[in-house]
Design an enzyme around this catalytic site. Structure first.
Site, mmCIF file in Angstrom:
data_model
loop_
_atom_site.group_PDB
_atom_site.id
_atom_site.type_symbol
_atom_site.label_atom_id
_atom_site.label_comp_id
_atom_site.label_asym_id
_atom_site.label_seq_id
_atom_site.Cartn_x
_atom_site.Cartn_y
_atom_site.Cartn_z
ATOM 1 N N SER A 234 -9.552 -0.663 7.038
ATOM 2 C CA SER A 234 -9.189 -0.590 5.629
ATOM 3 C C SER A 234 -8.377 -1.789 5.201
ATOM 4 O O SER A 234 -8.147 -1.892 3.929
ATOM 5 C CB SER A 234 -8.154 0.635 5.663
ATOM 6 O OG SER A 234 -8.807 1.773 5.604
ATOM 7 N N SER B 278 -9.663 1.716 2.964
ATOM 8 C CA SER B 278 -8.850 2.551 1.896
ATOM 9 C C SER B 278 -7.608 1.702 1.198
ATOM 10 O O SER B 278 -7.238 2.430 0.191
ATOM 11 C CB SER B 278 -8.032 3.783 2.790
ATOM 12 O OG SER B 278 -7.118 3.035 3.905
ATOM 13 N N LYS C 55 1.035 -1.143 0.075
ATOM 14 C CA LYS C 55 -0.115 -0.042 -0.060
ATOM 15 C C LYS C 55 0.987 0.972 0.157
ATOM 16 O O LYS C 55 1.944 1.241 0.647
ATOM 17 C CB LYS C 55 -0.740 0.149 1.204
ATOM 18 C CG LYS C 55 -1.917 1.222 1.251
ATOM 19 C CD LYS C 55 -2.779 0.924 2.694
ATOM 20 C CE LYS C 55 -3.683 1.915 2.683
ATOM 21 N NZ LYS C 55 -4.908 1.541 3.968
HETATM 22 N N1 GLN Z 1 -12.879 3.662 6.330
HETATM 23 C C1 GLN Z 1 -12.281 3.999 7.658
HETATM 24 C C2 GLN Z 1 -11.927 5.580 7.625
HETATM 25 O O1 GLN Z 1 -12.091 6.092 6.735
HETATM 26 C C3 GLN Z 1 -10.815 3.202 7.960
HETATM 27 C C4 GLN Z 1 -9.575 3.685 7.383
HETATM 28 C C5 GLN Z 1 -8.659 3.063 7.585
HETATM 29 O O2 GLN Z 1 -8.783 1.853 8.294
HETATM 30 N N2 GLN Z 1 -7.462 3.393 7.459
HETATM 31 O O3 GLN Z 1 -11.292 6.033 8.214
#
Ligand code: GLN
Length: 472
Positions: free
Chosen positions: A175, A151, A76
């Site tokens: 994420s 994400s 990532k």
């Molecule tokens: N979707 C969640 C957010 O928007 C989790 C993001 C993540 O785990 N980095 O914060």
């Protein structure tokens, strides 16, 4: 052939049915034919081929190979790899190159893995659909009109489309697990403190953890075991043994929250899949217990108060002076900060910095930040009690199958709801895995999530492997 586990790859190499260079070239050609997915932001093509040749030569000399030889993995774009670009999918890190490698990367390399490139994600890991990247959307390989989740959307799509064998992502509130559910693969977040955050671009430091995306639980375990453990560069890592022995059980005590199955926001097909899971688990001899959980509605607010507070502090360092993008039109220092940040950050990142600054501001600190910390403690105690009594908490990973592009972009609250079941594990710091166990009538995936008490990763893997055989 698409391999589902690293052990298959290693066997094929040992039998000389393939070699590491062939594997790399095969992934490179898959990347080429799937350019439209927009999963990779950059492919380290020449150096991956070179490293593959060097590893093939090492193998041919009969030398002892690292535990992960044959593993071709993507990162990532928020995980640092020395002398390689890293941008957190943000314009603000334009042109920036890592000056050191994250501990996770160091450990992968020392076990003979090959790092193929960096993967698209939501800007600074903020999002649930990868629609917040400064470099365009990632498509879901299962249905290209739908989001891959976020994400770590690029990391999930790449594994599903066989652009590399496995990937690393980061999980602050889901994420890894949510995109794994949306792309029909395995996604895992370890206990907070299990995998070093050294070299992970921080979003919310008391929530962030690195973890793998794979096609099998066996591979999740192999990658986890290679990168987990104490690290002198991250004081929050634990020295607890990774292979802690858990009494081997064949049947477990599994809790579920009836509130989840009654929640209006959860789609009927996800509820149905959950009922089926519980029925099958019971038939297999596991004990299923209902546990009433009165905090479901508080999880998203707690998560967003605390993570945005931490993000507003973590992202203060991107000021146009130290890293990446610098506005050209500034006349003085103040203007340089304002313009660089205004031009460099995308809308979701700005929203969260403002929200976090607000909850930390003098007049509101106690009402929001302190209060949320107190609730975090209550949740931790509650979950600790539950997971001392039971082996696992079972929930769906997501309230729905992958949604279409644009469906939730106009309403951030609706987007935030996508994380309702994943944020709990981060709030309380416990490990959780998403398993690709169900599909709806249209073939869209629905992952199922299991959470265990802290430091019980091996127990999650044992049961996860079992379920992948018996339920999938
Ligand atoms: N979707 C969640 C957010 O928007 C989790 C993001 C993540 O785990 N980095 O914060």
């Amino acid at each position: 052939m698409a391999y589902t586990s690293l052990s298959q790859i290693q066997d094929a190499i040992k039998k000389t049915e393939t070699n590491i260079e062939k594997l790399v070239r095969n992934y490179l050609s898959n990347i080429e034919t799937n350019r439209d997915l927009n999963a990779f932001l950059e492919v380290f093509e020449a150096e991956s081929i070179q490293r593959a040749q060097a590893l093939d030569a090492k193998f041919a000399r009969g030398e002892q190979m690292g535990r992960l030889f044959g593993l071709v993995i993507g990162l990532k774009d928020n995980i640092c790899y020395k002398d390689h670009k890293v941008s957190a999918s943000s314009k603000i890190l334009e042109g920036f190159e890592s000056i050191y490698s994250s501990t996770a990367v160091e450990r992968l390399l020392s076990e003979d893995a090959i790092i193929l490139g960096r993967l698209n994600c939501d800007e600074f890991a903020m999002g649930s659909s990868t629609e917040n990247s400064a470099f365009g959307n990632v498509l879901n390989p299962i249905d290209r009109t739908r989001v891959p989740g976020g994400s770590s959307g690029g990391s999930a799509a790449a594994v599903k489309a066989d652009l590399c064998h496995a990937t690393l992502g980061s999980d602050t509130g889901g994420s890894i697990r949510q995109p794994a559910s949306f792309c029909d693969i395995v996604g895992f977040k370890p206990t907070y403190g299990r995998i070093s955050r050294h070299g992970l671009i921080a979003y919310s430091s008391s929530f962030d953890q690195i973890g793998p995306f794979t096609k099998s639980v066996e591979d999740t375990k192999a990658i986890y075991e290679a990168i987990a453990g104490r690290d002198e560069f991250d004081a929050t890592t634990s020295a607890k043994p990774i292979h802690a022995v858990h009494p081997k059980k064949t049947t477990y005590k599994i809790a579920y929250f009836p509130e989840v199955l009654n929640s209006e926001g959860v789609s009927a097909e996800v509820k149905e899949a959950c009922q089926d899971f519980l029925k099958k688990a019971k038939e297999q001899g596991h004990e299923i217990v209902e546990y009433s959980f009165k905090y479901l509605d508080y999880l998203i607010p707690i998560y967003y108060v605390l993570t945005t507070a931490e993000a507003s502090s973590n992202l203060a360092r991107f000021d146009g002076v130290k890293y990446g993008y610098r506005s050209k039109d500034a006349n003085d220092l103040e203007e340089l900060y304002v313009r660089s940040r205004s031009e460099g950050f995308g809308p979701e990142v700005k929203r969260r910095i403002m929200l976090g600054t607000f909850v930390l501001s003098a007049g509101y600190y106690d009402a929001y930040y302190t209060k949320a910390q107190k609730v975090r403690r209550i949740l931790r105690d509650e979950m600790s009690k539950l997971l001392t009594d039971c082996d696992f908490l079972f929930t769906p990973t997501c309230p729905s199958v992958p949604f279409k592009f644009g469906d939730k972009t106009s309403n951030p609250i609706e987007m935030y709801f996508a994380d309702i079941f994943t944020v709990l594990a981060n709030i309380v710091g416990m490990p959780a895995i998403s398993l690709p166990l169900y599909k709806n009538a249209a073939g869209l995936p629905m992952g199922m999530q299991l959470m265990s008490h802290s430091w019980e990763e091996e127990k999650l893997f044992d049961f996860g492997m079992d379920l992948m055989e018996k339920i999938k």
